[in-house]
Design a protein around this motif. Structure first.
Motif, PDB file in Angstrom:
ATOM      1  N   ALA A 299       0.826  -1.210   0.000  1.00 41.11           N
ATOM      2  CA  ALA A 299       0.000   0.000   0.000  1.00 41.11           C
ATOM      3  C   ALA A 299       0.859   1.258   0.000  1.00 41.11           C
ATOM      4  O   ALA A 299       1.893   1.316   0.668  1.00 41.11           O
ATOM      5  N   PRO A 300       0.426   2.278  -0.740  1.00 34.88           N
ATOM      6  CA  PRO A 300       1.129   3.562  -0.696  1.00 34.88           C
ATOM      7  C   PRO A 300       0.738   4.326   0.569  1.00 34.88           C
ATOM      8  O   PRO A 300      -0.399   4.771   0.706  1.00 34.88           O
ATOM      9  N   MET A 301       1.675   4.457   1.486  1.00 33.71           N
ATOM     10  CA  MET A 301       1.406   5.109   2.772  1.00 33.71           C
ATOM     11  C   MET A 301       2.085   6.468   2.789  1.00 33.71           C
ATOM     12  O   MET A 301       3.315   6.558   2.811  1.00 33.71           O
ATOM     13  N   ALA A 302       1.276   7.538   2.755  1.00 28.23           N
ATOM     14  CA  ALA A 302       1.809   8.894   2.693  1.00 28.23           C
ATOM     15  C   ALA A 302       2.419   9.288   4.033  1.00 28.23           C
ATOM     16  O   ALA A 302       2.236   8.615   5.043  1.00 28.23           O
ATOM     17  N   GLY A 303       3.132  10.396   4.018  1.00 29.90           N
ATOM     18  CA  GLY A 303       3.743  10.873   5.243  1.00 29.90           C
ATOM     19  C   GLY A 303       5.150  10.355   5.457  1.00 29.90           C
ATOM     20  O   GLY A 303       5.664  10.372   6.571  1.00 29.90           O
ATOM     21  N   GLY A 304       5.790   9.868   4.389  1.00 30.25           N
ATOM     22  CA  GLY A 304       7.167   9.433   4.489  1.00 30.25           C
ATOM     23  C   GLY A 304       7.372   7.963   4.747  1.00 30.25           C
ATOM     24  O   GLY A 304       8.506   7.520   4.961  1.00 30.25           O
ATOM     25  N   VAL A 305       6.310   7.159   4.730  1.00 32.22           N
ATOM     26  CA  VAL A 305       6.434   5.723   5.004  1.00 32.22           C
ATOM     27  C   VAL A 305       6.852   4.947   3.754  1.00 32.22           C
ATOM     28  O   VAL A 305       7.783   4.150   3.778  1.00 32.22           O
ATOM     29  N   SER A 306       6.155   5.187   2.652  1.00 35.86           N
ATOM     30  CA  SER A 306       6.413   4.421   1.420  1.00 35.86           C
ATOM     31  C   SER A 306       7.562   5.054   0.636  1.00 35.86           C
ATOM     32  O   SER A 306       7.364   5.705  -0.391  1.00 35.86           O
TER      33      SER A 306
ATOM     34  N   ALA B 172     -10.203 -15.967  -2.595  1.00 32.62           N
ATOM     35  CA  ALA B 172     -11.357 -16.865  -2.675  1.00 32.62           C
ATOM     36  C   ALA B 172     -12.657 -16.087  -2.764  1.00 32.62           C
ATOM     37  O   ALA B 172     -13.629 -16.544  -3.381  1.00 32.62           O
ATOM     38  N   ALA B 173     -12.674 -14.888  -2.159  1.00 32.26           N
ATOM     39  CA  ALA B 173     -13.888 -14.061  -2.180  1.00 32.26           C
ATOM     40  C   ALA B 173     -14.078 -13.326  -3.507  1.00 32.26           C
ATOM     41  O   ALA B 173     -15.135 -12.738  -3.728  1.00 32.26           O
ATOM     42  N   GLY B 174     -13.064 -13.360  -4.367  1.00 32.40           N
ATOM     43  CA  GLY B 174     -13.229 -12.741  -5.680  1.00 32.40           C
ATOM     44  C   GLY B 174     -12.205 -11.689  -6.037  1.00 32.40           C
ATOM     45  O   GLY B 174     -12.253 -11.125  -7.138  1.00 32.40           O
ATOM     46  N   ALA B 175     -11.273 -11.403  -5.137  1.00 30.82           N
ATOM     47  CA  ALA B 175     -10.223 -10.435  -5.453  1.00 30.82           C
ATOM     48  C   ALA B 175      -9.148 -11.084  -6.324  1.00 30.82           C
ATOM     49  O   ALA B 175      -8.989 -12.309  -6.341  1.00 30.82           O
ATOM     50  N   SER B 176      -8.400 -10.248  -7.032  1.00 28.57           N
ATOM     51  CA  SER B 176      -7.297 -10.727  -7.852  1.00 28.57           C
ATOM     52  C   SER B 176      -5.951 -10.536  -7.177  1.00 28.57           C
ATOM     53  O   SER B 176      -4.963 -11.156  -7.563  1.00 28.57           O
ATOM     54  N   ALA B 177      -5.911  -9.643  -6.196  1.00 30.08           N
ATOM     55  CA  ALA B 177      -4.682  -9.381  -5.448  1.00 30.08           C
ATOM     56  C   ALA B 177      -5.059  -8.738  -4.123  1.00 30.08           C
ATOM     57  O   ALA B 177      -6.202  -8.306  -3.925  1.00 30.08           O
ATOM     58  N   ALA B 178      -4.086  -8.683  -3.207  1.00 33.50           N
ATOM     59  CA  ALA B 178      -4.296  -8.070  -1.896  1.00 33.50           C
ATOM     60  C   ALA B 178      -3.310  -6.921  -1.725  1.00 33.50           C
ATOM     61  O   ALA B 178      -2.155  -7.016  -2.130  1.00 33.50           O
ATOM     62  N   GLN B 179      -3.789  -5.847  -1.103  1.00 37.29           N
ATOM     63  CA  GLN B 179      -2.928  -4.701  -0.810  1.00 37.29           C
ATOM     64  C   GLN B 179      -2.698  -4.644   0.698  1.00 37.29           C
ATOM     65  O   GLN B 179      -3.639  -4.612   1.478  1.00 37.29           O
ATOM     66  N   LEU B 180      -1.431  -4.603   1.106  1.00 35.15           N
ATOM     67  CA  LEU B 180      -1.052  -4.608   2.517  1.00 35.15           C
ATOM     68  C   LEU B 180      -0.268  -3.345   2.849  1.00 35.15           C
ATOM     69  O   LEU B 180       0.692  -3.011   2.154  1.00 35.15           O
ATOM     70  N   GLY B 181      -0.688  -2.660   3.913  1.00 31.00           N
ATOM     71  CA  GLY B 181       0.016  -1.472   4.344  1.00 31.00           C
ATOM     72  C   GLY B 181       0.702  -1.659   5.684  1.00 31.00           C
ATOM     73  O   GLY B 181       1.925  -1.627   5.791  1.00 31.00           O
ATOM     74  N   THR B 182      -0.093  -1.882   6.734  1.00 27.06           N
ATOM     75  CA  THR B 182       0.447  -2.029   8.087  1.00 27.06           C
ATOM     76  C   THR B 182       1.471  -3.150   8.154  1.00 27.06           C
ATOM     77  O   THR B 182       2.459  -3.060   8.897  1.00 27.06           O
ATOM     78  N   ALA B 183       1.274  -4.210   7.387  1.00 28.94           N
ATOM     79  CA  ALA B 183       2.217  -5.327   7.392  1.00 28.94           C
ATOM     80  C   ALA B 183       3.613  -4.875   6.974  1.00 28.94           C
ATOM     81  O   ALA B 183       4.619  -5.399   7.465  1.00 28.94           O
ATOM     82  N   PHE B 184       3.693  -3.904   6.063  1.00 30.64           N
ATOM     83  CA  PHE B 184       4.985  -3.421   5.586  1.00 30.64           C
ATOM     84  C   PHE B 184       5.490  -2.218   6.388  1.00 30.64           C
ATOM     85  O   PHE B 184       6.653  -1.840   6.264  1.00 30.64           O
ATOM     86  N   LEU B 185       4.629  -1.630   7.202  1.00 34.65           N
ATOM     87  CA  LEU B 185       5.010  -0.450   7.968  1.00 34.65           C
ATOM     88  C   LEU B 185       6.138  -0.756   8.950  1.00 34.65           C
ATOM     89  O   LEU B 185       6.999   0.086   9.220  1.00 34.65           O
TER      90      LEU B 185
END
Length: 361
Positions: A16-23, A228-241
């Motif tokens: 996830a693109p995390m603003a404020g200097g994280v990403s 399984a619910a129908g998404a093609s990909a997952a976006q993770l932010g906190t996991a990479f923070l």
């Protein structure tokens, strides 16, 4: 998801693109190098600052990556409400020996200039938050070979994303850390949102666009669940923070698993828009009284938040975090992608066992 888009990243993992200097470029490069899709956050940066980060990232990896833009905010807030909140925050500014920011510092986040830079220097993917870009903008990105992704928090918003001609919708559940990407901030909703699995199912039945699922995802098994619910990909932010490559303040990283911070809430206290953060003193004391005034409140509180970080006081910082924050792992970003992929494979094997009658005992 269209094969052209999925060919950009082998694994269904988007940082996830995390603003404020994280990403920062180091984080995006590590994720892309590991087979996910790394992202830079252009929010709160100048157009030149964004361009310099893109150049830096290109020096770190030849793999595809994305850049996130904030849509300009159409309605100005009630100045009187902002003034009342500023009066309430005066004590915070005095405590941290700083001044409150100017709430009228700008509403468009340099959108047009940043877009011009991205059209002159195309990147593989551009995503949009806080609204839907015009069909003309999406078409212009397509002409230079850029895929367009847009956040949505409801099925109706996803329908608007589809009408814009975007290539995929980022379905953001209420569990997500940071700002909810609602297209319009309606104060009467109180920041309420739909959980991710329910949202993915609703969006799947509403539009034919590929879905990137975002919100509280911290493990490979959760990625398997949204796929399984129908998404093609997952976006993770906190996991990479929490990764060493993340540009987050050390106090922010530590707070994710610090037992002092036991839960998150959606709050307007730091920015004027609903955003999920760890509950600290600032959020408890000011969150209930913050007006629906973005980006005015963001500008107002910015110096206070920076001063709190400089003073080493996590109780005055905006500790953005998703509901799964206690599951954060301090792994290098590339290794985290590898672990998530292994967990995803294990979850898929388990599901296959159930499907063939090998589970359930």
């Amino acid at each position: 998801m269209s094969s052209a888009l999925t060919d950009l990243f082998p694994y269904p993992i988007v940082q996830a693109p995390m603003a404020g200097g994280v990403s920062v470029p180091q984080l995006a490069a590590a994720v892309s190098e590991a087979g996910g899709l790394g992202f830079l956050a252009a929010g709160y940066k100048t157009a030149d600052g964004m361009y310099q980060e893109i150049k830096h990232l290109r020096g770190l990896t030849s793999r595809p990556f994305g850049v996130n833009l904030f849509l300009p905010q159409p309605e100005a807030a009630d100045p009187a409400a902002v003034d009342v909140y500023a009066h309430q925050l005066a004590g915070e500014a005095a405590w941290y020996e700083t001044e409150l920011g100017d709430p009228d510092s700008g509403r468009d986040d340099g959108y047009d200039t940043k877009l011009a830079v991205l059209l002159d220097n195309p990147v593989p993917v551009v995503s949009f938050h806080f609204g839907v870009p015009s069909r003309e903008v999406v078409d212009s990105l397509h002409r230079v070979g850029t895929f367009a992704l847009v956040s949505a928090t409801t099925a109706d918003e996803a329908r608007a994303v589809e009408q814009s001609g975007a290539d995929a919708v980022i379905a953001q559940g209420a569990e997500a850390g940071g700002h909810q990407g609602t297209h319009r901030d309606h104060p009467e909703t109180g920041g309420a949102g739909t959980g991710l699995l329910s949202l993915v199912a609703q969006v799947r039945e509403t539009v034919s666009l590929p879905i990137v699922a975002a919100g509280g995802i911290m493990r490979g098994a959760q990625i398997a669940a949204v796929l399984a619910a129908g998404a093609s990909a997952a976006q993770l932010g906190t996991a990479f923070l929490a990764t060493p490559e993340s540009g987050a303040h050390d106090l922010h990283k530590q707070a994710l698993t610090n037992p002092l911070f036991v839960r998150t809430e959606l709050t307007r206290g730091f920015s004027g828009r609903p955003a999920r953060a760890l509950v600290n003193r600032f959020l408890r004391e000011h969150g209930p009284y913050a007006p629906a005034a973005y980006p005015e409140v963001h500008h107002l509180t910015s110096p206070v938040r920076k001063a709190a970080a400089k003073a080493g006081d996590a109780q005055g910082m905006a500790l953005w975090a998703g509901q799964g924050h206690r599951m954060a792992r301090e792994l290098p970003a590339g290794q985290l992608v590898e672990v998530l992929v292994a967990e995803l494979a294990a979850a898929g094997t388990a599901l296959s066992g159930y499907a063939t009658g090998g589970g359930g005992r």
